[in-house]
Enzyme design. Structure first.
Site, mmCIF file in Angstrom:
data_model
loop_
_atom_site.group_PDB
_atom_site.id
_atom_site.type_symbol
_atom_site.label_atom_id
_atom_site.label_comp_id
_atom_site.label_asym_id
_atom_site.label_seq_id
_atom_site.Cartn_x
_atom_site.Cartn_y
_atom_site.Cartn_z
ATOM 1 N N ARG A 76 18.451 13.253 -52.655
ATOM 2 C CA ARG A 76 17.651 12.374 -52.456
ATOM 3 C C ARG A 76 16.602 12.802 -51.522
ATOM 4 O O ARG A 76 15.547 12.524 -51.560
ATOM 5 C CB ARG A 76 18.203 10.917 -52.160
ATOM 6 C CG ARG A 76 19.137 11.212 -51.041
ATOM 7 C CD ARG A 76 20.229 9.999 -50.936
ATOM 8 N NE ARG A 76 21.342 10.245 -51.903
ATOM 9 C CZ ARG A 76 22.027 9.529 -52.140
ATOM 10 N NH1 ARG A 76 22.200 8.327 -51.240
ATOM 11 N NH2 ARG A 76 23.027 9.600 -53.036
ATOM 12 N N LYS A 120 32.267 20.053 -50.574
ATOM 13 C CA LYS A 120 32.749 19.480 -51.681
ATOM 14 C C LYS A 120 34.282 19.949 -51.955
ATOM 15 O O LYS A 120 34.359 21.305 -51.383
ATOM 16 C CB LYS A 120 32.247 19.574 -53.087
ATOM 17 C CG LYS A 120 30.805 18.803 -53.036
ATOM 18 C CD LYS A 120 30.114 19.111 -54.338
ATOM 19 C CE LYS A 120 28.965 18.377 -54.589
ATOM 20 N NZ LYS A 120 29.163 16.841 -54.760
HETATM 21 N N1 BES Z 1 25.252 16.733 -57.273
HETATM 22 C C1 BES Z 1 25.823 15.592 -56.777
HETATM 23 C C2 BES Z 1 26.183 14.444 -57.599
HETATM 24 C C3 BES Z 1 27.043 15.085 -58.797
HETATM 25 C C4 BES Z 1 28.232 14.685 -58.909
HETATM 26 C C5 BES Z 1 26.081 15.656 -60.027
HETATM 27 C C6 BES Z 1 28.999 14.990 -60.186
HETATM 28 C C7 BES Z 1 26.972 15.962 -61.235
HETATM 29 C C8 BES Z 1 28.393 15.594 -61.060
HETATM 30 C C9 BES Z 1 25.182 14.891 -55.259
HETATM 31 O O1 BES Z 1 24.409 15.951 -54.612
HETATM 32 C C10 BES Z 1 26.255 14.325 -54.720
HETATM 33 O O2 BES Z 1 26.937 15.182 -54.130
HETATM 34 N N2 BES Z 1 26.221 13.041 -54.294
HETATM 35 C C11 BES Z 1 27.196 12.566 -53.526
HETATM 36 C C12 BES Z 1 26.513 11.357 -52.820
HETATM 37 C C13 BES Z 1 27.357 10.745 -51.726
HETATM 38 C C14 BES Z 1 27.674 11.695 -50.668
HETATM 39 C C15 BES Z 1 26.644 9.570 -51.397
HETATM 40 C C16 BES Z 1 28.322 11.909 -54.389
HETATM 41 O O3 BES Z 1 27.905 11.416 -55.699
HETATM 42 O O4 BES Z 1 29.340 11.711 -54.191
HETATM 43 ZN ZN ZN Z 2 25.456 16.625 -53.224
#
Ligand code: BES
Ligand code: ZN
Ligand code: ZN
Length: 494
Positions: A349, A275
């Site tokens: 997931r 990230k």
């Molecule tokens: N933990 C994150 C989602 C999240 C984002 C929680 C902002 C709280 C605040 C999750 O694991 C994630 O990174 N999801 C990705 C999925 C994508 C790579 C398909 C996302 O939402 O960007």
């Molecule tokens: Zn994530």
């Protein structure tokens, strides 16, 4: 904070502050507030007529040394238009607003005076929940604390009797369990690793009289939870699966078993699909779903539903270590399904896949999962609603009724088969991200459904509602504890 029923006549109530609420355009008072107004020689109606008391929702007017009352202060909280008043949901906010307002002014003893129509157990429970949730502060790691605390809250105007007293206890169990969850959600990842989360769950279970089993990395490997292991392998902190059980005193044979599955990524760096640095510190709350389910179990231990409930919480870090899984890797989940990991940041997931499957193995006939799963849910619903997915539809609808009763905003999201198409992989059974444009929250939900299969299942995406960056009059900024009340209500009605 002590909370007790108060039996004195309203004008004679001794307190640092007497709190009540007024409706829009209300300038004649009878009943409960009539008694107050008479004791004040009509000063309450004069204040209302003056126009200074507009009674907009949650507006506060503080009267010092109110003439005719024994209380030192009279706090009037706006309740808005009477036809828009949603008794429990609004009482929770009114009580919470009053508590935070008075606490910030150093007030110690409060009495909350309810009004006609809101004197029964449901109202009492809502007020207690509102008070306790509002009392939560995130100052644990401050060496200099404000040391402001409300010591005692009296509840006046409520019916006396066993059912109101029971409701007060229920409100306390739910409010304190929400704060128990919120405290964990607040913890930075160095203070709450998967092992430490398991230890907290163990301490909670012991105190609440629940049974608990912690699966360590060896047991997890033995069970072949390949999707969870794939996420965990990038970290030096070993994963855990926390299994907490509530069994009713007289379990009915053939009764449904509710499974509560919660994502507990104690820190989500994204893994190799790392990230950006901005806001990454927030990813300490990526265990919010797991904490919510632990809080729900804590509350249910006190409320004693008639169905067995099993919580399954997969806990891990998501780190970019030398052994971390890489984009394109294929993992075999416990169910035997193979997963192409397109993006290591879609890890929630993956760990839920094994946890949902394991919950079914343990005998759960109905499932609810809660997870900070996608950024996409914020695009769809902002921080207003929880995204609620589920099949079959009538199972989801039942749950949405509980959400309504609990005063938690949730919105039904689509589960059409087109989203299933988007998670087909070229080389494995499924891929962990959608191939199409958009629909990220729905493809994430579909991925989890692949492991719930035909078991009635609900998925709550709380990524945008589990944490608020700005405080509200009734709620400190930070972790919200969202979804717990709905889940508890649903379990109690099952
Ligand atoms: N933990 C994150 C989602 C999240 C984002 C929680 C902002 C709280 C605040 C999750 O694991 C994630 O990174 N999801 C990705 C999925 C994508 C790579 C398909 C996302 O939402 O960007
Ligand atoms: Zn994530
Ligand atoms: Zn995550």
């Amino acid at each position: 904070m002590e909370i007790q029923l108060e039996a004195q006549a309203y004008p004679a109530i001794e307190a640092d502050a007497l709190v009540t609420y007024v409706f829009d355009k209300e300038d004649k008072f009878d009943g409960v507030l009539g008694e107050i107004d008479r004791a004040m020689d009509g000063r309450l109606s004069s204040l209302a007529k003056s126009g200074e008391l507009t009674a907009k929702p949650l507006e506060t007017v503080l009267v010092h040394f109110p003439k005719g009352l024994a209380a030192q202060r009279l706090l009037l909280v706006g309740a808005g238009k009477p036809d828009k008043f949603a008794a429990e949901a609004d009482l929770r906010k009114i009580a919470g607003t009053a508590l935070r307002f008075l606490k910030s002014r150093g007030v110690k003893r409060i009495v909350f005076l309810t009004r006609e129509g809101q004197q029964g157990p449901a109202a009492a429970q809502a007020v207690v929940e509102g008070l306790i949730v509002a009392d939560f502060e995130s100052d644990k790691y401050r060496t200099e604390k404000k040391n402001r605390a409300v010591d005692r809250v009296g509840l006046a105007g409520f019916d006396s009797g066993a059912s109101v007293n029971q409701a007060i206890e229920a409100g306390r169990a739910i409010g304190e369990s929400m704060n128990f969850a919120r405290d964990m959600i607040n913890e930075p990842s160095n203070k709450l690793t998967p092992k430490m989360l398991a230890a907290r769950a163990e301490a909670m279970a012991k105190e609440a009289g629940l049974s608990i089993e912690i699966l360590d990395e060896r047991k997890i490997a033995e069970l072949k939870m390949g999707a969870l292991i794939g996420v965990a392998q990038g970290s030096v902190e070993p994963p855990r699966v926390i299994v907490v059980r509530y069994t009713p005193a007289n379990p009915k044979p053939g009764a449904p078993v509710l499974g509560l599955v919660g994502k507990a990524v104690t820190f989500d760096t994204g893994g190799i699909s790392i990230k950006p640095a901005a806001n990454m510190e927030k990813m300490k709350y990526d265990m919010g779903g797991g904490a919510t389910m632990l809080g729900a179990m804590r509350a249910l231990a006190a409320l004693k539903p008639s169905v067995p409930v099993i919580a399954v919480i997969p806990a891990t870090e998501n780190m970019p270590g030398g052994r971390a899984q890489k984009p394109g890797d294929v993992q075999t989940a416990m169910s035997g399904k193979t997963i192409e990991v397109i993006n290591t940041d879609a890890e929630g997931r993956l760990i839920l896949a094994d946890a949902v499957f394991y919950a079914r193995k343990l005998g759960c006939t109905h499932l609810i999962d809660a997870a900070t799963l996608t950024g996409a849910i914020e695009v769809a619903l902002s921080n207003v609603h929880v995204g609620a997915f589920g099949v079959p539809r009538d199972y989801l609808d039942k749950f949405l009724e509980s959400a309504k009763a609990a005063g938690e905003k949730m919105w039904p999201m689509p589960m059409d088969e087109e989203y299933e198409e988007m998670i087909k992989s070229n080389i494995a059974d499924i891929r962990n991200t959608g191939s199409g444009k958009g629909g990220g929250a729905s493809t994430g939900a579909w991925f989890i459904k692949e492991f719930a299969e035909d078991t009635p299942w609900i998925h709550l995406d709380i990524a945008s509602t589990c944490w608020v960056d700005e405080g509200r009059p009734w709620l400190a900024k930070g972790p919200t504890g969202i979804a717990m009340r709905s889940i508890v209500d649903f379990a109690m009605k099952m």
